[in-house]
Enzyme design. Structure first.
Site, mmCIF file in Angstrom:
data_model
loop_
_atom_site.group_PDB
_atom_site.id
_atom_site.type_symbol
_atom_site.label_atom_id
_atom_site.label_comp_id
_atom_site.label_asym_id
_atom_site.label_seq_id
_atom_site.Cartn_x
_atom_site.Cartn_y
_atom_site.Cartn_z
ATOM 1 N N GLY A 183 0.845 -1.210 0.058
ATOM 2 C CA GLY A 183 -0.055 -0.042 -0.210
ATOM 3 C C GLY A 183 0.875 1.153 0.003
ATOM 4 O O GLY A 183 2.223 1.274 0.126
ATOM 5 N N LYS A 184 0.308 2.195 -0.219
ATOM 6 C CA LYS A 184 1.174 3.649 -0.273
ATOM 7 C C LYS A 184 -0.014 4.711 -0.351
ATOM 8 O O LYS A 184 -0.983 4.619 -0.563
ATOM 9 C CB LYS A 184 1.847 3.743 -1.257
ATOM 10 N N GLY A 185 0.367 5.875 0.471
ATOM 11 C CA GLY A 185 -0.489 6.974 0.349
ATOM 12 C C GLY A 185 0.376 8.313 0.264
ATOM 13 O O GLY A 185 1.614 8.523 0.382
#
Ligand code: NAD
Length: 414
Positions: free
Chosen positions: A102-104
């Site tokens: 995941g990443k944000g």
């Protein structure tokens, strides 16, 4: 020029070719599971409203909850976050952690915000992405221009929503509120462990090795510190977004750190010569450590690199067009999804401690990190030895095979 996301996909396809994965299954493996775009309104100190755009992407959750950092930087886009989320899937698989990718990020220049504005932005962003994040679903961590204070605000915001403390929703927290010993320097320590493993196998001594480090933040600064103070390497050049400093005899890293703290830049620090980031890449050194952003080593500058070993602390610093040039010139590349995996590994340890209500001693964290990094290095090295010797391809082959195996065993719902 190929985008960062296209490059990440191209690297995947190289591994999928080796593994003989069909075209239709490649789409299943590559397409992000969930992609969220959020608006983050903030009341600024002067009373104005400002709306920032933020993202959170879960690339793959087939081996466990999504795991990956949050970046606050003006150039953040959905495409970049997708690329970084995809890289996290492979990185967690290379280290054999029970996580997906995941990443944000939020497109914002944090240097222009007051502390109150930064807190408001963080808490509102955490609220907007709370439909994805959670200790068993998607667990953020620090990345560029986010730190343990930002993680504390996210943990607090999420916990307030739920009416009780939820420590495991983020990692990279301060130790006083559930962070792990050894998390702050984990990315750097992991990289040094990977370098030490490479040095043993390839007989490249690290004592007195000349090292250039691009980027002087959490990853680059700490790696410079450990290599100089604990390993005995010579840090001859470092840089940040404003430029760098170079001394052939080796820089006094403590003096560079002092100038960075006091003046906000390493430019000309410790009495060294002022250099640009481009100059740094072409220096006569043994080891080059890109620890800033993507697109740092390109087809245009790869031929000028004189370092024998390139250890990628940054995510995606090398353009795909640069890889064959480096390989043709006999360079050894320790790829990002292996070299910079110390951070997510100790994040995993933090999450395990949070779930179990335990606190491990620093020595326990160090011991476990050493084992994880050395095992991962051996796994990648063995795949590379059986194939073309290309460590990036080998790391991707290992990761993609682990993720596709998990898909096949679980089957496709419904
Ligand atoms: P940071 O915000 O702490 O530091 C970034 C540093 O890079 C700063 O010194 C900044 O001045 C410098 N910089 C920015 N743009 C630059 C440019 N164009 N040229 C040269 N220097 C530049 O960030 P960080 O956490 O150290 O992350 C750096 C890289 O490492 C990123 O690619 C990140 O994804 C990767 N990474 C970080 C971690 C972690 O645990 N922090 C883990 C894995 C990978």
């Amino acid at each position: 020029m190929m985008t960062f996301y296209e490059m990440v996909q191209r690297n995947f396809h190289r591994a999928a070719d080796v593994l003989g994965i069909s075209d239709d299954f490649r789409v299943v493996l590559l397409r992000p599971r969930r992609q969220l775009i959020v608006s983050v309104p903030v009341r600024m100190d002067d009373g104005r409203y400002c709306v920032f755009e933020g993202y959170r992407v879960n690339h793959c959750v087939v081996r466990g909850p999504a795991k990956g950092g949050i970046r606050f930087h003006p150039s953040v886009t959905l495409d970049e976050v997708r690329a970084l989320a995809t890289l996290m899937t492979w990185k967690c698989a290379v280290l054999d952690l029970p996580f997906g990718g995941g990443k944000g990020g939020v497109a914002v220049d944090t240097k222009t915000l007051s502390t109150r504005e930064l807190e408001a932005l963080t808490r509102r962003y955490a609220t907007e992405i709370s439909i994805l994040i959670g200790p068993d679903t998607d667990i953020p961590a620090p990345d560029m221009y986010t730190d343990e204070r930002v993680m504390a605000w996210i943990m607090d915001t999420y916990s307030e929503h739920h009416g009780h403390q939820v420590l495991g929703v983020v990692t990279g927290k301060p130790i006083s509120i559930g962070g792990s010993e050894g998390r702050l320097d984990a990315t750097a320590r992991g990289l040094v462990l990977a370098l030490e493993a490479a040095s043993r196998r390839l007989r490249i001594p690290l004592v007195d090795a000349r090292v250039a480090v691009q980027g002087f933040g959490n990853a680059g600064r700490t790696v410079s510190h450990i290599l100089a103070k604990e390993v005995g390497a010579k840090i001859v050049a470092v840089s940040d977004s404003q430029g760098g400093t170079y001394c052939a005899k080796g820089l006094d890293v403590s003096a560079v750190e002092r100038q960075k703290d006091e003046e906000g830049t390493v430019l000309g620090a410790a009495g060294g010569d002022r250099i640009t980031n481009e100059d740094l890449l072409g220096l006569d050194v043994d080891i080059l450590i890109p620890a800033a952003m993507e697109h740092s080593i390109t087809a245009e500058n790869a031929d000028r690199i004189r370092a024998r070993v390139i250890a990628e602390a940054a995510n995606g610093p090398t353009d795909i067009e640069a890889d064959p040039i480096l390989s043709h010139n006999g360079k050894i590349v320790i790829p990002d999804i292996l070299a910079s995996a110390g951070g997510v590994t100790v994040s995993y340890f933090e999450w395990v401690q949070n779930h179990q209500g335990l606190r491990w001693e620093p020595s326990e964290v160090k011991r476990r990190l050493k084992k994880k990094m050395e095992d991962a290095f051996t796994d990648v090295y063995e795949v590379a030895r059986r194939n073309s010797g290309d460590m990036r391809l080998a790391a991707y082959v290992l990761a993609v095979s682990r993720v596709s195996e998990a898909y096949r065993i679980r089957g496709l719902y419904p």
